[in-house]
Design an enzyme around this catalytic site. Structure first.
Site, PDB file in Angstrom:
ATOM      1  N   ASP A  13       0.889  -1.152   0.066  1.00  0.00           N
ATOM      2  CA  ASP A  13       0.156   0.149   0.086  1.00  0.00           C
ATOM      3  C   ASP A  13       0.857   1.343   0.231  1.00  0.00           C
ATOM      4  OD1 ASP A  13      -2.406  -1.313   0.045  1.00  0.00           O
ATOM      5  OD2 ASP A  13      -2.043  -1.595   2.389  1.00  0.00           O
ATOM      6  N   HIS A  41      -4.549  -1.531  -6.120  1.00  0.00           N
ATOM      7  CA  HIS A  41      -3.592  -0.470  -6.538  1.00  0.00           C
ATOM      8  C   HIS A  41      -4.696   0.499  -6.761  1.00  0.00           C
ATOM      9  CE1 HIS A  41      -0.429  -3.419  -7.582  1.00  0.00           C
ATOM     10  NE2 HIS A  41      -0.417  -3.288  -6.214  1.00  0.00           N
TER      11      HIS A  41
HETATM   12  P1  GDP Z   1      -0.545   0.488  -3.774  1.00  0.00           P
HETATM   13  O1  GDP Z   1      -1.267  -1.012  -3.652  1.00  0.00           O
HETATM   14  O2  GDP Z   1       0.809   0.254  -3.463  1.00  0.00           O
HETATM   15  O3  GDP Z   1      -0.633   0.716  -5.344  1.00  0.00           O
HETATM   16  O4  GDP Z   1      -1.037   1.409  -3.029  1.00  0.00           O
HETATM   17  P2  GDP Z   1      -2.615   1.651  -2.649  1.00  0.00           P
HETATM   18  O5  GDP Z   1      -3.397   2.088  -3.723  1.00  0.00           O
HETATM   19  O6  GDP Z   1      -3.361   0.496  -1.907  1.00  0.00           O
HETATM   20  O7  GDP Z   1      -2.603   2.888  -1.488  1.00  0.00           O
HETATM   21  C1  GDP Z   1      -2.277   3.848  -1.682  1.00  0.00           C
HETATM   22  C2  GDP Z   1      -3.162   4.897  -1.249  1.00  0.00           C
HETATM   23  O8  GDP Z   1      -2.801   6.071  -1.164  1.00  0.00           O
HETATM   24  C3  GDP Z   1      -4.344   4.986  -2.364  1.00  0.00           C
HETATM   25  O9  GDP Z   1      -5.609   5.383  -1.690  1.00  0.00           O
HETATM   26  C4  GDP Z   1      -3.895   6.271  -3.288  1.00  0.00           C
HETATM   27  O10 GDP Z   1      -5.187   6.961  -3.847  1.00  0.00           O
HETATM   28  C5  GDP Z   1      -3.210   7.108  -1.957  1.00  0.00           C
HETATM   29  N1  GDP Z   1      -2.250   7.941  -2.408  1.00  0.00           N
HETATM   30  C6  GDP Z   1      -1.243   7.692  -3.216  1.00  0.00           C
HETATM   31  N2  GDP Z   1      -0.595   8.700  -3.375  1.00  0.00           N
HETATM   32  C7  GDP Z   1      -0.768   9.670  -2.578  1.00  0.00           C
HETATM   33  C8  GDP Z   1      -0.555  10.797  -2.105  1.00  0.00           C
HETATM   34  O11 GDP Z   1       0.536  11.396  -2.633  1.00  0.00           O
HETATM   35  N3  GDP Z   1      -1.218  11.645  -1.235  1.00  0.00           N
HETATM   36  C9  GDP Z   1      -2.332  11.224  -0.699  1.00  0.00           C
HETATM   37  N4  GDP Z   1      -3.145  11.984   0.101  1.00  0.00           N
HETATM   38  N5  GDP Z   1      -2.773   9.759  -1.122  1.00  0.00           N
HETATM   39  C10 GDP Z   1      -2.221   9.211  -2.045  1.00  0.00           C
END
Ligand code: GDP
Length: 425
Positions: A13, A41
């Protein structure tokens, strides 16, 4: 041509999906090389908000070919659900932009059932499985007790293999767990409804990728979860059942000899750990509640709170080392903007001594975090797109992480949207 990998440095995440969505601007092909439909993701861009479970996070960009490599747990039911969800959102998924390796093993109808039954049996000793059948799938794969997607084109052989597997699995379902068996009718329905529709996507992707490489196509490998959930190098047994490391990407993708010249390690500006297992830097009480609220760290489906903590420099340095990351993307920096002081877990205390090295998993239960703080920046950074415009406190925080892990932070995300990013030269 050498390839690039995007991997998670922490517990998952970290925001890998959003980085893949952004960086595919400079690639032709994205390959998911491990894991299954248990990923989540999230990607937000001008087309909307999307969550990818099994599909590579490159599917939104027109012109990108997305490949599900031989290393994934190919669950046809969840894949079809995901494709139809995306189609409802106006995204076209066709055999031109999605290919499934003929050597990917199929997650079979009993795997999800077995996962649920085993988690229920374990009760309070459970591993926090997402109950998508991933652990039973990978153990069966290594026992050679599943079938390859390419076998869907050999119906006689397929039917015989599935019949043998069904007989064996039903013994386990009924005699070990006292559950209902899977019937031949259910299996036939699964073949008809879930497997037939994915056949047009199944290809010899190894040949495809080899030719693409010869044609100088730019290939990106996309990982699920993070270093600490890697089966061999993570917090075993609280890991996933596959290898989340960049080193596994060539094997799981279909380019076993590929050279990876860039490994982009995605690090979150604070820590989160979804599921069970040791989490040394974990915060509790009001401090945890605040960080969780600021970061929106709740399960999308159940609303259950994620475990949170400050950035963990011990675990992050280890993650960078075993991933052999060449550079870092630091995500969610905006989440820390309200804090007066930013805590960092700089070392662990184990048996009265302070340590920098990430210890053996069993020792983690005896570790305590050594916390230091840095001044916060206390202003909105979500509109900043240039390193030089970041407040000095934010720059110092990033530089402290760079110094601890020995790698440059090349991207900093300050919001979930595609363009909420600061690029450093
Ligand atoms: P992944 O599985 O590694 O792709 O990560 P996830 O998608 O599960 O979790 C990342 C979460 O953080 C998601 O809800 C994204 O929309 C959110 N997110 C990603 N980058 C940022 C950021 O720079 N700022 C904020 N506030 N949210 C973010």
């Amino acid at each position: 041509m050498a390839c690039t990998a995007i991997v998670g440095i922490n517990w998952g995440d970290e925001g890998k999906g959003r980085m893949v969505d952004l960086l595919t601007e400079a690639f032709d092909i994205v390959v998911r090389f491990q894991g299954g439909g248990n990923a989540g993701h999230t990607v937000i861009n001008e087309y909307g908000k999307f969550t990818f479970h099994l599909l590579p996070s490159g599917v939104i960009r027109p012109g990108i070919v997305n490949v599900l490599g031989n290393g994934v747990a190919l669950d046809p039911e969840s894949l079809l659900r995901e494709i139809s969800c995306l189609q409802e959102q106006g995204i076209s998924i066709t055999p031109d932009n999605l290919m499934i390796s003929d050597r990917a093993s199929l997650l079979l109808p009993w795997h999800r059932k077995l996962d649920e039954l085993e988690e229920t049996r374990l009760m309070d000793k459970k591993f926090g499985s997402t109950k998508q059948g991933i652990a039973p799938f990978y153990s069966d794969k290594y026992q050679k007790k599943t079938v390859l997607t390419g076998e869907l084109f050999y119906p006689d052989r397929l039917r015989q293999s599935l019949k043998d597997l069904l007989e064996w699995k039903n013994l386990i379902l009924t005699r070990v767990y006292g559950a209902d068996p899977v019937t031949e009718r259910e299996l036939d329905a699964w073949l008809e409804e879930s497997c037939e529709p994915i056949k047009p996507f199944i290809k010899n992707t190894r040949s495809y990728l080899r030719e693409a490489q010869e044609d100088q196509k730019r290939i990106l490998f996309e990982a699920q979860l993070g270093t600490l959930r890697d089966l061999d190098y993570g917090i075993y047994p609280y890991t996933t059942s596959s290898n989340t490391l960049a080193a596994f990407a060539p094997i799981g993708s279909g380019l076993p000899g590929a050279e990876i010249s860039r490994i982009i390690g995605v690090v979150k500006a604070y820590s989160t750990c979804v599921g069970e297992g040791p989490f040394v830097c974990e915060l509790f009480g009001d401090e945890a509640d605040r960080l969780r609220r600021l970061g929106g760290e709740f399960d999308d489906q159940t609303g259950r709170p994620h475990r949170v903590g400050p950035v963990d420099l011990v675990a992050t340095r280890y993650g960078v080392q075993v991933q052999a990351a060449t550079e870092i993307a630091l995500t969610k920096l905006d989440v820390l903007s309200d804090l007066d002081e930013i805590p960092l877990c700089v070392r662990y205390r184990l048996n009265g001594q302070e340590i920098d090295e990430f210890p053996f998993p069993a020792a983690l239960d005896h570790c305590e975090p050594v916390i230091e703080t840095m001044p916060g920046w206390k202003c909105d950074i979500s509109k900043i797109r240039d390193w030089w415009n970041l407040p000095p406190e934010a720059k110092s925080y990033i530089q402290r992480i760079e110094q601890a892990v020995g790698r440059v932070v090349r991207w900093i995300s300050v919001g979930p949207e595609r363009d909420a990013i600061i690029r450093r030269g």
